[in-house]
Design an enzyme around this catalytic site. Structure first.
Site, short mmCIF file in Angstrom:
data_model
loop_
_atom_site.label_atom_id
_atom_site.label_comp_id
_atom_site.label_asym_id
_atom_site.label_seq_id
_atom_site.Cartn_x
_atom_site.Cartn_y
_atom_site.Cartn_z
N ASP A 1 0.83 -1.20 0.00
CA ASP A 1 0.00 0.00 0.00
C ASP A 1 0.87 1.25 0.00
O ASP A 1 2.03 1.22 0.37
CB ASP A 1 -0.98 0.02 1.19
CG ASP A 1 -0.28 0.08 2.55
OD1 ASP A 1 0.79 -0.53 2.70
OD2 ASP A 1 -0.83 0.74 3.46
N GLU B 1 -0.03 -1.01 5.83
CA GLU B 1 1.03 -0.43 6.67
C GLU B 1 0.84 1.06 6.85
O GLU B 1 1.02 1.60 7.93
CB GLU B 1 2.41 -0.72 6.04
CG GLU B 1 3.57 -0.54 7.02
CD GLU B 1 4.07 0.89 7.12
OE1 GLU B 1 4.84 1.18 8.05
OE2 GLU B 1 3.69 1.74 6.28
N1 BES Z 1 8.49 3.33 5.41
C1 BES Z 1 7.82 4.08 6.40
C2 BES Z 1 8.47 4.10 7.75
C3 BES Z 1 9.87 4.67 7.79
C4 BES Z 1 10.17 5.83 7.13
C5 BES Z 1 10.83 4.03 8.50
C6 BES Z 1 11.45 6.33 7.17
C7 BES Z 1 12.08 4.52 8.58
C8 BES Z 1 12.39 5.68 7.89
C9 BES Z 1 6.43 3.54 6.56
O1 BES Z 1 5.82 3.15 5.39
C10 BES Z 1 5.57 4.60 7.18
O2 BES Z 1 5.49 5.68 6.69
N2 BES Z 1 4.93 4.27 8.26
C11 BES Z 1 4.00 5.12 8.91
C12 BES Z 1 3.37 4.25 9.97
C13 BES Z 1 2.12 4.78 10.58
C14 BES Z 1 1.05 5.02 9.57
C15 BES Z 1 1.65 3.83 11.66
C16 BES Z 1 4.68 6.32 9.53
O3 BES Z 1 5.80 6.24 10.02
O4 BES Z 1 4.06 7.40 9.51
ZN ZN Z 2 6.84 2.20 4.13
#
Ligand code: BES
Ligand code: ZN
Length: 455
Positions: A88, A153
């Site tokens: 997603d 995710e």
């Molecule tokens: N890939 C990201 C998380 C991430 C970004 C990890 C940069 C390390 C460095 C992931 O897809 C994401 O954006 N996760 C969301 C999770 C939330 C919706 C629970 C986030 O971090 O905002």
């Molecule tokens: Zn991500």
């Protein structure tokens, strides 16, 4: 291994062509109108997993978007890797700021531009191609591999925990591998050993039944936009410290050793500030930029909505005001506990002049790993071979909720080896992925499986 790497090197162009097809599917999990695209993207993911040689590929139904599962389990005696990623993507607004359409992947200056290029389809696809290279050249993988690619995710992985709990036995593995983060900097690959957690809320205020003439009624009833601003202003002080009572109770302080390690990383605040176009950096007093990003909690407003925002002026008293807010959490804060503290505090700072509705949205736990283990060392060797440089170790400020679930429910450690770049516009217009890193990532992933097998 040489034949596998040769194969990867000669297939570079095909990989980009195929990735474009994957990136063309608008799998935006946050928007209900994309439900059919979510299914289509899950199917595409599953079909690709079958094409590269994985077995037992299936779409597992959940109350939300399907989880795609596949495995290859014929490396007797070898370790088992559980590879996790997500199909997603985030919404694309504001659309007019995209230089090329978000779902028509375009290559410019060695970067592929599209929503999901870095986060996370491009990085998931690297592993598919690493698997394919092993299967095509050797007819087998050096390790046992289980793959789960989820479709929620970006909206908090709400149904994935249940899937994992319900399939504990089937998901057993020695290590989880994830490529869903960025490297420290262009040219400096990294292994990430910590992520922040999250708790997210929507606040709705109502001050009257309908918008009102601000001259006729202004001064006699509350203005919800004003009230909201005053409430938000009470969430943190000027020094960046969050004022919710009890918020810091469980915060694990950074150790002197870790702070010293981070200070050794090549870093310039001035460059960081200029790249972001920020007039001046902001953050909690007493901490460096990386400490603030990786090791300290935050309170942020993600969006605000109220009143007249069109061109010109309209004298109006808005009936409602809305804010989306979130808190990034660090070890050992718990999202449920912080959510309860926040709700109590919001209710306390809301005046009686407005009707208040607080809606809790998604979240996830923070995670931090002990990175002195043989899997991390294997990943370090793989990255060094794929990128010509040994990785640095850092934490990240983003969240991947399932990582702590893997640790707590399955007892499996995770290795986060992401090859995005901090300036690749994840969640923003013009998301992109550097194709040299994409290629280095495929090589590294292929070597990683071998290194884990022979660690
Ligand atoms: N890939 C990201 C998380 C991430 C970004 C990890 C940069 C390390 C460095 C992931 O897809 C994401 O954006 N996760 C969301 C999770 C939330 C919706 C629970 C986030 O971090 O905002
Ligand atoms: Zn991500």
């Amino acid at each position: 291994m040489i034949n596998v790497i040769d194969f990867i090197n000669t297939n570079r162009d095909r990989y980009v062509r195929e990735l474009k097809d994957y990136l063309a599917i608008p799998s935006i999990s946050a928007l209900p109108e994309h439900q059919a695209d979510m299914k289509r993207c899950a199917e595409w993911t599953g079909a690709e997993m079958t094409r590269v040689g994985l077995e037992n590929v299936r779409l597992v139904k959940t109350p939300g978007n399907p989880v795609v599962y596949g495995d290859w389990l014929h490396a007797e005696g070898a370790p088992t890797i559980l590879f996790y990623g997500h199909y997603d993507v985030q919404p694309v607004d504001p659309l007019d700021l995209w230089e090329t359409p978000p779902f028509e992947a375009t290559v410019r200056d060695g970067e592929i531009y599209a929503r999901g290029a870095a986060d996370d389809k491009g990085q998931v696809f690297m592993h598919f191609k690493a698997i394919e290279a092993h299967m095509k050249q050797n007819g087998r993988l050096p390790v046992n591999l289980k793959v789960i690619i989820e479709g929620e995710e970006e909206v908090g992985s709400n149904n994935l925990d249940d899937f994992i709990r319900a399939n504990k036995a089937q998901l057993g593995a020695d290590v989880v591998v994830i490529s869903d983060s960025a490297m420290f900097e262009r040219g400096i690959p990294s292994i990430c050993y910590g992520l922040r957690g999250l708790t997210y809320f929507q606040i709705d205020l109502r001050g009257s039944n309908s918008d009102l003439h601000s001259g006729v009624f202004g001064g006699s009833v509350a203005n919800p936009a004003m009230v909201l601003a005053q409430m938000l202003a009470q969430m943190r002080d000027k020094g960046g410290r969050i004022k919710i009572p009890g918020f810091y109770d469980d915060v694990r302080e950074l150790t002197t050793e870790e702070r010293a390690e981070w200070r050794k990383l090549p870093w310039s605040d001035t460059r960081y500030r200029k790249e972001l176009g920020a007039p001046k950096l902001f953050g909690e007093t007493g901490y460096t930029t990386n400490e603030r990003r990786w090791g300290r909690p935050t309170f942020e407003v993600n969006g605000l909505l109220s009143g007249f925002t069109g061109e010109g002026a309209k004298t109006v008293l808005p009936a409602t005001a809305m804010a989306k807010v979130s808190m990034r959490l660090v070890p050992d804060q718990h999202p449920d506990k912080i959510a309860a503290l926040f709700e109590e505090y919001v209710r306390k700072v809301a005046p009686k002049t407005v009707e208040l509705k607080v809606t809790r949205m998604h979240g996830g736990k923070p995670w931090m790993a002990d990175f002195d283990n043989s899997f991390v060392r294997a990943a370090g060797r793989a990255i060094e071979q794929g990128f010509g440089k040994a990785p640095v170790f850092c934490r990240e400020g983003g969240s991947i909720p399932v990582v702590s679930t893997f640790q707590e429910e399955l007892g499996i450690p995770s290795v986060l080896f992401g090859v995005g770049l901090p300036d690749e516009n994840a969640h923003a217009p013009n998301e992109k992925l550097d194709l040299a890193n994409f290629h280095g990532g495929i090589v590294s992933a292929a070597i990683l499986y071998q290194e884990i097998a022979s660690r």
